[in-house]
Design an enzyme around this catalytic site. Structure first.
Site, PDB file in Angstrom:
ATOM      1  N   ARG A  43      51.655  18.100 -30.679  1.00 49.08           N
ATOM      2  CA  ARG A  43      52.301  17.969 -29.386  1.00 49.08           C
ATOM      3  C   ARG A  43      51.668  16.768 -28.814  1.00 49.08           C
ATOM      4  O   ARG A  43      50.804  16.326 -28.148  1.00 49.08           O
ATOM      5  CB  ARG A  43      51.854  18.832 -28.666  1.00 49.08           C
ATOM      6  CG  ARG A  43      52.341  19.376 -27.322  1.00 49.08           C
ATOM      7  CD  ARG A  43      52.653  20.385 -26.641  1.00 49.08           C
ATOM      8  NE  ARG A  43      50.944  20.171 -26.063  1.00 49.08           N
ATOM      9  CZ  ARG A  43      50.775  21.616 -25.505  1.00 49.08           C
ATOM     10  NH1 ARG A  43      51.524  22.386 -24.500  1.00 49.08           N
ATOM     11  NH2 ARG A  43      49.844  21.345 -24.471  1.00 49.08           N
ATOM     12  N   ASP A  93      63.580  24.547 -24.578  1.00 48.29           N
ATOM     13  CA  ASP A  93      63.902  23.907 -25.557  1.00 48.29           C
ATOM     14  C   ASP A  93      65.338  24.300 -26.624  1.00 48.29           C
ATOM     15  O   ASP A  93      65.740  24.978 -26.394  1.00 48.29           O
ATOM     16  CB  ASP A  93      62.616  23.414 -26.511  1.00 48.29           C
ATOM     17  CG  ASP A  93      61.560  22.413 -26.183  1.00 48.29           C
ATOM     18  OD1 ASP A  93      61.203  22.259 -25.231  1.00 48.29           O
ATOM     19  OD2 ASP A  93      60.336  23.410 -26.994  1.00 48.29           O
ATOM     20  N   SER A 112      57.340  29.720 -26.541  1.00 46.14           N
ATOM     21  CA  SER A 112      56.440  30.536 -25.537  1.00 46.14           C
ATOM     22  C   SER A 112      57.331  31.489 -25.049  1.00 46.14           C
ATOM     23  O   SER A 112      58.312  31.620 -24.866  1.00 46.14           O
ATOM     24  CB  SER A 112      56.387  29.361 -25.341  1.00 46.14           C
ATOM     25  OG  SER A 112      55.759  28.282 -25.237  1.00 46.14           O
ATOM     26  N   LYS A 141      49.708  22.281 -17.920  1.00 51.36           N
ATOM     27  CA  LYS A 141      50.385  22.966 -17.655  1.00 51.36           C
ATOM     28  C   LYS A 141      50.460  22.922 -16.064  1.00 51.36           C
ATOM     29  O   LYS A 141      48.911  23.183 -16.073  1.00 51.36           O
ATOM     30  CB  LYS A 141      51.312  24.010 -18.167  1.00 51.36           C
ATOM     31  CG  LYS A 141      51.686  23.489 -19.950  1.00 51.36           C
ATOM     32  CD  LYS A 141      52.578  24.822 -20.025  1.00 51.36           C
ATOM     33  CE  LYS A 141      52.743  24.261 -21.617  1.00 51.36           C
ATOM     34  NZ  LYS A 141      54.106  25.273 -22.210  1.00 51.36           N
ATOM     35  N   GLY A 172      43.941  27.571 -20.571  1.00 48.79           N
ATOM     36  CA  GLY A 172      42.999  27.814 -19.653  1.00 48.79           C
ATOM     37  C   GLY A 172      42.213  28.837 -20.954  1.00 48.79           C
ATOM     38  O   GLY A 172      40.958  29.250 -19.575  1.00 48.79           O
ATOM     39  N   VAL A 199      44.024  23.738 -25.935  1.00 50.26           N
ATOM     40  CA  VAL A 199      44.432  22.517 -26.040  1.00 50.26           C
ATOM     41  C   VAL A 199      42.486  21.646 -25.412  1.00 50.26           C
ATOM     42  O   VAL A 199      41.841  20.905 -26.763  1.00 50.26           O
ATOM     43  CB  VAL A 199      45.447  22.048 -24.842  1.00 50.26           C
ATOM     44  CG1 VAL A 199      45.815  20.685 -25.028  1.00 50.26           C
ATOM     45  CG2 VAL A 199      46.700  22.841 -24.955  1.00 50.26           C
ATOM     46  N   MET A 291      22.564  38.918   0.766  1.00 52.61           N
ATOM     47  CA  MET A 291      23.757  38.556   0.931  1.00 52.61           C
ATOM     48  C   MET A 291      24.449  37.316   1.111  1.00 52.61           C
ATOM     49  O   MET A 291      23.590  36.121   2.199  1.00 52.61           O
ATOM     50  CB  MET A 291      23.586  39.066   2.443  1.00 52.61           C
ATOM     51  CG  MET A 291      23.179  40.528   2.919  1.00 52.61           C
ATOM     52  SD  MET A 291      23.039  41.294   1.446  1.00 52.61           S
ATOM     53  CE  MET A 291      24.936  42.418   2.727  1.00 52.61           C
ATOM     54  N   LYS A 367      34.228  50.979  -6.975  1.00 51.64           N
ATOM     55  CA  LYS A 367      34.790  51.718  -6.666  1.00 51.64           C
ATOM     56  C   LYS A 367      35.132  51.883  -5.494  1.00 51.64           C
ATOM     57  O   LYS A 367      35.451  50.661  -4.367  1.00 51.64           O
ATOM     58  CB  LYS A 367      33.067  52.051  -6.029  1.00 51.64           C
ATOM     59  CG  LYS A 367      32.682  53.212  -5.301  1.00 51.64           C
ATOM     60  CD  LYS A 367      32.552  53.292  -3.998  1.00 51.64           C
ATOM     61  CE  LYS A 367      33.551  52.288  -3.075  1.00 51.64           C
ATOM     62  NZ  LYS A 367      33.658  52.177  -1.461  1.00 51.64           N
ATOM     63  N   CYS A 452      31.191  51.295   1.954  1.00 53.50           N
ATOM     64  CA  CYS A 452      29.777  50.268   1.402  1.00 53.50           C
ATOM     65  C   CYS A 452      29.479  50.496   0.491  1.00 53.50           C
ATOM     66  O   CYS A 452      28.940  50.062  -0.219  1.00 53.50           O
ATOM     67  CB  CYS A 452      30.822  48.837   2.071  1.00 53.50           C
ATOM     68  SG  CYS A 452      32.202  48.428   3.430  1.00 53.50           S
TER      69      CYS A 452
END
Length: 526
Positions: A43, A93, A112, A141, A172, A199, A291, A367, A452
């Site tokens: 490319r 394209d 693609s 990109k 990625g 890439v 925490m 949860k 929680c």
């Protein structure tokens, strides 16, 4: 000449602008092939055709030497001039139909795709494979949106299982997320991506050969895990080595004893409304909380903690950044991640954050209440087919699902995680074993943070039960529900206010044998 047989497992896409300065692009290509690259796409967006042809001939000489197919990106004149094995085109394209006409029937043609509709059209138009993306943000990109593994899965599920169309995921892809992308994107009908397109992870690496070896290894492991997961789902049976529900319940006293002996450290990225209560509940149970909402220390903490809780109750950018880092590093250290999607369906921000977390990492245990689980089922299902439970703030409204056990079991299988749904009756499933927990008291729903605290309890049990997160989730809910029952009967409890203090006391007073003797847990057959 017949169309070449292609192994799409590790697909290198070149970019001269990102090539590592210590070597030439040609060296990168050869080193990557020596490391296991099975397909190369050249490319070069900034080269004119004569220069592109000159470079392509040199690259082709290398790929032919190693019997690896070479595809040319976008420029069919170059592909035809050097007799490359094929070409790849984008949505903007030349059309797939026209590209096939120019290339002929015996060349490889890829396109693609970013939507199910584009994938189906590519299949109808004669493509050999599709590049699904963009999965994650990249240096090459800047897409308007990224798909993540969940979005990739939606596209895979739009392709019939019997179709010969091959698929690669791009965008990625790195060695530390490859396994998760492959396993998490696998379709319900058994479709697994045929390869990963990379890439920067190769051409920009210090050592292209080593980078390729790592990527290929991770892809193969991910593919094997996804295959096993699908086979287990098809069988619909308990996997070998999983304890029966009856045996799990018998082991609860020992689990609580072990938790208190080891006092595992749990990293909480939690909402600040309940941070004090969840810390105290963890301590009362026998665990140890930290925490720590800073992303800067997440990697260091991942090396010393035994589990992680991600709680989106009070969303800030810094909290979310820390969740991404903590989850990523916990995955790398094989530490269990418990996700509490507080109020996930209440706002677009919460729903989108939930989506990003599920895409960014593997979550071991989810949860939530019925409304939160409804939102996740909708997100991972890629549409609006899931039964919807309304939310008001962080609370679930209405009577819940018509068949809650079926919902948690289906979601657990789909995500490869344990799903725990709290309510008047709590439901837990790992996709194979599903139970209803009938312990608990109404006062738990009338104090802030009781849900929680359950997530924290689950995380403490998961830390000492790394091989059975289902057992950890059931034990974590049961322990706090029993404490709620015990607190409600105390003479000094007159309502939610006095219950709140007594609840912490009774978590600490809970005995191991009560975890077995007082458990009201039923196996549910879906």
């Amino acid at each position: 000449m017949a169309k070449p047989t292609v192994d799409y497992s590790l697909y290198l896409v070149t970019d001269s602008g990102l090539n590592h300065p210590s070597r030439t692009l040609l060296q990168s290509v050869e080193d990557s092939i020596l490391g296991g690259v099975t397909l190369v796409q050249l490319r070069e967006k900034d080269l004119d055709t004569p220069a592109f042809i000159d470079l392509a001939r040199k690259v082709h000489a290398i790929t032919k030497k190693h019997n690896v197919p070479l595809l040319i990106n976008d420029n069919l004149d170059v592909a035809i001039a050097i007799d490359a094995e094929g070409a790849h085109v984008g949505q903007d394209d030349i059309s797939c139909v026209e590209a096939r006409r120019l290339l002929g029937p015996n060349k490889i043609l890829g396109i693609s795709t970013g939507t199910p509709e584009e994938a189906q059209k590519a299949m109808a138009d004669g493509a050999d494979y599709i590049g699904i993306g963009t999965c994650f943000m990249t240096q090459t990109k800047s897409p308007k949106r990224t798909l993540g593994p969940i979005g990739v899965r939606t596209i895979l599920e739009a392709i019939p299982a019997e179709s010969e169309l091959k698929t690669v995921v791009i965008g990625g892809i790195k060695h530390d997320n490859t396994r998760r992308v492959v396993t998490h994107s696998a379709g319900a009908h058994g479709r697994i991506v045929d390869g990963i397109a990379v890439v920067t992870g190769i051409v920009g690496a210090q050592d292209a050969k080593v980078a390729s070896e790592q990527l290929l290894s991770e892809f193969k492991i991910g593919h094997e895990l996804a295959t096993i997961k699908h086979q287990n789902n098809v069988r619909g049976a308990v996997q070998d080595g999983r304890a029966s529900v009856e045996d799990v319940i018998k082991f609860f006293p020992q689990m609580l004893t072990t938790l208190r002996e080891k006092s595992p450290l749990t990293h909480h990225i939690s909402n600040y409304v309940v941070m004090n209560d969840t810390a105290n509940a963890t301590l009362a149970l026998g665990g140890s909380p930290i925490m720590a909402p800073s992303a800067v220390e997440a990697e260091d903490l991942s090396k010393v903690v035994s589990s992680v809780v991600l709680n989106i109750g009070t969303l800030t950018d810094s909290f979310v950044d820390c969740m991404y880092e903590a989850g990523k590093h916990a995955n790398a250290q094989s530490k269990p991640v418990v996700f509490d999607p507080v109020g996930a369906g209440a706002t677009k921000l919460r729903e989108e954050t939930t989506r990003k977390i599920l895409n960014a990492m593997h979550v071991d245990i989810i949860k939530g209440n019925a409304g939160e689980i409804s939102t996740i089922a909708k997100i991972v299902g890629g549409g609006d087919k899931a039964e919807t439970i309304a939310m008001r703030g962080v609370d679930s409204l209405g009577s819940g699902f018509s068949n809650p056990a079926a919902v948690v079991q289906a979601l657990a299988r789909r995500e490869g995680a344990v799903v725990a749904m709290t309510g008047i009756t709590d439901y837990v499933s790992d996709g194979f074993r599903t139970v209803a927990i009938e312990n608990g008291h109404a006062y738990q729903g009338r104090i802030t943070g009781s849900g929680c605290m359950i997530a924290s309890s689950i995380a403490s049990f998961a830390a000492i039960s790394p091989d059975d997160h289902f057992a950890a989730a059931v034990a974590g809910i049961l322990a706090l529900n029993l404490a709620g029952e015990h607190a409600s009967t105390r003479a000094d409890v007159h309502g939610p206010g006095t219950f709140r203090a007594a609840f912490i006391d009774e978590i600490a007073n809970l005995t191991p044998q009560q975890m077995f003797n007082e458990a009201r847990i039923k196996t549910v057959t879906v």
